[in-house]
Design an enzyme around this catalytic site. Structure first.
Site, PDB file in Angstrom:
ATOM      1  N   ARG A 262       0.852  -1.189   0.000  1.00 15.17           N
ATOM      2  CA  ARG A 262       0.000   0.000   0.000  1.00 15.17           C
ATOM      3  C   ARG A 262       0.891   1.243   0.000  1.00 15.17           C
ATOM      4  O   ARG A 262       1.698   1.421   0.910  1.00 15.17           O
ATOM      5  CB  ARG A 262      -0.907  -0.014   1.234  1.00 15.17           C
ATOM      6  CG  ARG A 262      -1.710   1.253   1.385  1.00 15.17           C
ATOM      7  CD  ARG A 262      -2.666   1.219   2.593  1.00 15.17           C
ATOM      8  NE  ARG A 262      -3.330   2.503   2.704  1.00 15.17           N
ATOM      9  CZ  ARG A 262      -3.276   3.300   3.778  1.00 15.17           C
ATOM     10  NH1 ARG A 262      -2.636   2.939   4.875  1.00 15.17           N
ATOM     11  NH2 ARG A 262      -3.892   4.468   3.781  1.00 15.17           N
TER      12      ARG A 262
ATOM     13  N   ASN B 162      -7.633   1.759  10.108  1.00 16.23           N
ATOM     14  CA  ASN B 162      -6.305   1.799  10.730  1.00 16.23           C
ATOM     15  C   ASN B 162      -6.467   1.694  12.236  1.00 16.23           C
ATOM     16  O   ASN B 162      -7.248   2.445  12.832  1.00 16.23           O
ATOM     17  CB  ASN B 162      -5.598   3.129  10.432  1.00 16.23           C
ATOM     18  CG  ASN B 162      -5.213   3.286   8.969  1.00 16.23           C
ATOM     19  OD1 ASN B 162      -5.290   2.336   8.185  1.00 16.23           O
ATOM     20  ND2 ASN B 162      -4.781   4.476   8.603  1.00 16.23           N
TER      21      ASN B 162
ATOM     22  N   TYR C 149      -4.247   1.547  15.920  1.00 14.47           N
ATOM     23  CA  TYR C 149      -3.000   1.585  16.674  1.00 14.47           C
ATOM     24  C   TYR C 149      -3.211   1.449  18.173  1.00 14.47           C
ATOM     25  O   TYR C 149      -2.513   0.742  18.851  1.00 14.47           O
ATOM     26  CB  TYR C 149      -2.262   2.914  16.429  1.00 14.47           C
ATOM     27  CG  TYR C 149      -1.700   3.046  15.043  1.00 14.47           C
ATOM     28  CD1 TYR C 149      -0.442   2.542  14.743  1.00 14.47           C
ATOM     29  CD2 TYR C 149      -2.421   3.659  14.024  1.00 14.47           C
ATOM     30  CE1 TYR C 149       0.090   2.638  13.466  1.00 14.47           C
ATOM     31  CE2 TYR C 149      -1.904   3.756  12.745  1.00 14.47           C
ATOM     32  CZ  TYR C 149      -0.655   3.242  12.475  1.00 14.47           C
ATOM     33  OH  TYR C 149      -0.140   3.324  11.210  1.00 14.47           O
TER      34      TYR C 149
ATOM     35  N   GLU D 227      -7.319   8.554   6.582  1.00 12.02           N
ATOM     36  CA  GLU D 227      -7.519   9.179   7.901  1.00 12.02           C
ATOM     37  C   GLU D 227      -7.914  10.643   7.870  1.00 12.02           C
ATOM     38  O   GLU D 227      -7.180  11.495   8.361  1.00 12.02           O
ATOM     39  CB  GLU D 227      -6.243   9.082   8.723  1.00 12.02           C
ATOM     40  CG  GLU D 227      -5.795   7.703   9.030  1.00 12.02           C
ATOM     41  CD  GLU D 227      -4.586   7.726   9.984  1.00 12.02           C
ATOM     42  OE1 GLU D 227      -4.007   8.794  10.203  1.00 12.02           O
ATOM     43  OE2 GLU D 227      -4.260   6.660  10.505  1.00 12.02           O
TER      44      GLU D 227
ATOM     45  N   GLU E  14      -3.740  -0.242   8.200  1.00  8.80           N
ATOM     46  CA  GLU E  14      -2.548   0.050   8.994  1.00  8.80           C
ATOM     47  C   GLU E  14      -2.693  -0.535  10.383  1.00  8.80           C
ATOM     48  O   GLU E  14      -3.756  -0.437  10.995  1.00  8.80           O
ATOM     49  CB  GLU E  14      -2.321   1.564   9.180  1.00  8.80           C
ATOM     50  CG  GLU E  14      -1.879   2.282   7.941  1.00  8.80           C
ATOM     51  CD  GLU E  14      -1.706   3.783   8.160  1.00  8.80           C
ATOM     52  OE1 GLU E  14      -1.415   4.215   9.296  1.00  8.80           O
ATOM     53  OE2 GLU E  14      -1.876   4.517   7.182  1.00  8.80           O
TER      54      GLU E  14
ATOM     55  N   HIS F 135      -2.860  11.063   0.947  1.00 12.05           N
ATOM     56  CA  HIS F 135      -2.338  10.801   2.290  1.00 12.05           C
ATOM     57  C   HIS F 135      -1.682  12.085   2.825  1.00 12.05           C
ATOM     58  O   HIS F 135      -0.460  12.191   2.928  1.00 12.05           O
ATOM     59  CB  HIS F 135      -1.349   9.627   2.248  1.00 12.05           C
ATOM     60  CG  HIS F 135      -1.083   8.976   3.577  1.00 12.05           C
ATOM     61  ND1 HIS F 135      -1.265   7.626   3.813  1.00 12.05           N
ATOM     62  CD2 HIS F 135      -0.636   9.473   4.750  1.00 12.05           C
ATOM     63  CE1 HIS F 135      -0.938   7.333   5.056  1.00 12.05           C
ATOM     64  NE2 HIS F 135      -0.553   8.439   5.655  1.00 12.05           N
TER      65      HIS F 135
HETATM   66  C1  PNW Z   1      -1.173   7.229  10.754  1.00  5.74           C
HETATM   67  N1  PNW Z   1      -1.967  10.205  16.302  1.00  5.74           N
HETATM   68  O1  PNW Z   1      -1.299   8.492  11.255  1.00  5.74           O
HETATM   69  C2  PNW Z   1      -0.815   7.554   9.358  1.00  5.74           C
HETATM   70  O2  PNW Z   1      -1.672   7.051   8.389  1.00  5.74           O
HETATM   71  C3  PNW Z   1       0.612   7.335   9.036  1.00  5.74           C
HETATM   72  O3  PNW Z   1       0.979   8.260   8.051  1.00  5.74           O
HETATM   73  C4  PNW Z   1       1.462   7.458  10.283  1.00  5.74           C
HETATM   74  O4  PNW Z   1       2.820   7.405  10.019  1.00  5.74           O
HETATM   75  C5  PNW Z   1       1.037   6.339  11.217  1.00  5.74           C
HETATM   76  O5  PNW Z   1      -0.331   6.451  11.524  1.00  5.74           O
HETATM   77  C6  PNW Z   1       1.800   6.280  12.519  1.00  5.74           C
HETATM   78  O6  PNW Z   1       1.603   7.429  13.267  1.00  5.74           O
HETATM   79  C7  PNW Z   1      -1.463   8.838  12.538  1.00  5.74           C
HETATM   80  O7  PNW Z   1      -1.244  11.167  16.675  1.00  5.74           O
HETATM   81  C8  PNW Z   1      -0.950  10.045  12.891  1.00  5.74           C
HETATM   82  O8  PNW Z   1      -2.803   9.664  17.057  1.00  5.74           O
HETATM   83  C9  PNW Z   1      -1.124  10.497  14.150  1.00  5.74           C
HETATM   84  C10 PNW Z   1      -1.816   9.727  15.043  1.00  5.74           C
HETATM   85  C11 PNW Z   1      -2.338   8.509  14.701  1.00  5.74           C
HETATM   86  C12 PNW Z   1      -2.152   8.050  13.429  1.00  5.74           C
END
Ligand code: PNW
Length: 487
Positions: A84, A314, A316, A174, A386, A129
């Site tokens: 991707r 995505n 995290y 996002e 992601e 992006h």
């Molecule tokens: C994603 N936060 O962004 C993005 O899609 C990527 O470009 C990035 O590198 C990746 O997560 C890791 O951070 C985020 O601050 C950017 O919560 C910021 C946040 C979360 C996701």
């Protein structure tokens, strides 16, 4: 480190796709090569160096503009089913408009796509992006309603040039990041702060932009190209702090996921009703003659509703949610709270922190979020676009990252097998270390270490690369106790 028990039947369904991700500004470099114009991130990084750790920029980044063959080699070493990546609007269409297409830009993405296909790696392409043409920012960017047409016209060019070979498209990555983080916190480009106003205008315009691009695909390309188009949303799992906070948590989910999903994926369309009601009420109390949340017309609701062939997600991290106490200070959404819905975000003590401030590790969150999405929007195919972990352990022994992948993939298997969520694939963020926005090069997400002091930008696999390759190869989690043991 504990060795995962050797359990049987930990296979992913046939056809489940494994991949890894990147984004143009974070890896390409070559910011002013040929006829490329400035994006908002070029401008932001050059104009506000103090907003980025180490005054870093993406001017060179991983130099993927020149090293794209190496990127494909490592994707191939990992055995990935898909890669991707995103297209840089200003590299392909330097004026921002379809009156001029860059030959160099076109050649770069054609080369990349063709070699991926030759290596039997499917290109999954993100059209946007975070890197809007600065020339369009000068006209208001994502707060100008015309941006929906600007974006759809750009998407049309992208589909027409590459859609014969690209079959999975993400329109926007996002929008919460470039609307809410951008306009509430100001750390994302363009760096203007307009909380409670700019973020909602941007939010509405992203829904229309996505929808118009989707309709362009439907009308002009689908019958020939037969691809799939959707949007990707970043969603923190938001969990009630205590049982009494369930209502607050649900409000928060509707603000985080709902504002970017409900208009597209719900049966009714439009804003999540609970949020629409609350913001209208707040606006009235503030003495405004109308809501700060821009309304959708009936026509717009119909335009946006149903514009998906799957759902991009995505994941995290997670937060706890509780109701704010009267008069309590509420920090900026989506990190610490949300004043429009009077909630405070926090974390549980047993959620380990990853090596970046906003990131607490909660693998069960991905399963809970997937279940919530199915409950809320129905049985839609979901592509996890992601998932990954920030870790700064010395370059190759990234045991935290290996464990993160394993724990999240375990939860995904439970989603598939127990909760019957149709997860179609999984992508690691990131293939290699790259420009991590405000954290510059200080925060690392890669399965491959990139040596940013080396003009060659040498890529070196970490343990996580070896682990992931074995998951992909065996199509299961019945692997690699050896790698985990050795860590
Ligand atoms: C994603 N936060 O962004 C993005 O899609 C990527 O470009 C990035 O590198 C990746 O997560 C890791 O951070 C985020 O601050 C950017 O919560 C910021 C946040 C979360 C996701």
């Amino acid at each position: 480190l504990s060795v995962c028990a050797v359990l049987g039947g930990r296979h992913f369904p046939p056809g489940f796709m494994f991949g890894a991700a990147s984004a143009a500004y974070q890896v390409e470099g070559a910011w002013n090569i040929s006829d490329k114009s400035l994006s908002i991130w070029d401008y932001f990084a050059h104009t506000y160096p103090e907003k980025i750790v180490g005054n870093a920029t993406g001017d060179v980044a991983c130099d993927s503009y020149n090293k794209w063959k190496t990127d494909i080699e490592i994707a191939s070493e990992l055995g990935l089913h898909f890669y991707r990546f995103s297209i840089s609007w200003t590299r392909l269409m330097p004026t921002g408009f379809p009156n001029y297409i860059s030959e160099d830009g076109k050649r770069y993405y054609n080369d990349l796509i063709n070699l991926l296909l030759e290596k039997r790696i499917q290109p999954v392409v993100t059209i946007y992006h975070f890197d809007l043409p600065q020339s369009l920012q000068d006209l208001g960017g994502w707060t100008n309603p015309l941006v929906a047409d600007w974006f759809a016209n750009y998407a049309r060019v992208v589909f027409s040039l590459f859609g014969d070979r690209v079959k999975i498209w993400i329109t926007l990555n996002e929008p919460i990041t470039f609307c809410d983080i951008a306009y509430n916190v100001g750390t994302q480009a363009p760096g203007y702060i307009s909380p409670g106003v700019g973020n909602y205008i941007c939010n509405k315009n992203t829904m229309l932009a996505h929808a118009k691009a989707y309709r362009v695909y439907d009308k002009e390309f689908r019958s020939k190209q037969k691809g799939k188009v959707s949007i990707t949303n970043e969603i923190f799992w938001l969990e009630a702090d205590t049982e009494r906070d369930e209502e607050a948590a649900e409000k928060a989910r509707q603000l985080m996921a709902g504002m970017y999903c409900h208009p597209i994926f719900s049966k009714q369309g439009g804003w999540p009703p609970v949020i629409e009601r609350i913001i209208a009420e707040k606006s009235k109390q503030e003495g405004l003659p109308y809501s700060r949340l821009p309304t959708f017309t009936e026509e717009e609701i119909e335009l946006v509703k149903g514009t998906y062939d799957f759902m991009g997600f995505n994941y995290y991290t997670a937060r706890t949610v509780r109701e704010a106490k009267p008069g309590e200070e509420i920090g900026p959404w989506p990190f610490t709270g949300a004043s429009d819905i009077d909630i405070i975000l926090g974390e549980r003590r047993d959620w380990k922190q990853a090596d970046v401030w906003w990131f607490y590790i909660y693998p069960e969150g991905i399963r809970k979020q997937l279940a919530w999405l199915k409950e809320e929007y129905g049985d839609i195919e979901i592509l996890i676009t992601e998932n990954g972990c920030a870790s700064s352990s010395p370059y190759q022994y990234d045991e935290v990252r290996v464990e993160y992948y394993k724990d999240h993939l375990e939860q995904i298997l439970l989603s598939i097998n127990e909760d019957r969520v149709r997860v179609m694939g999984y992508s690691v963020w990131a293939l290699m270390d790259n420009f991590e926005w405000n954290d510059g090069y200080s925060v690392k997400f890669g399965m491959y270490d990139v040596d940013f002091r080396d003009p060659n930008r040498t890529r070196t696999p970490r343990a996580s690369a070896e682990y992931y390759a074995s998951v992909v190869k065996s199509h299961s989690l019945d692997v690699n106790n050896k790698i985990i043991d050795e860590l």
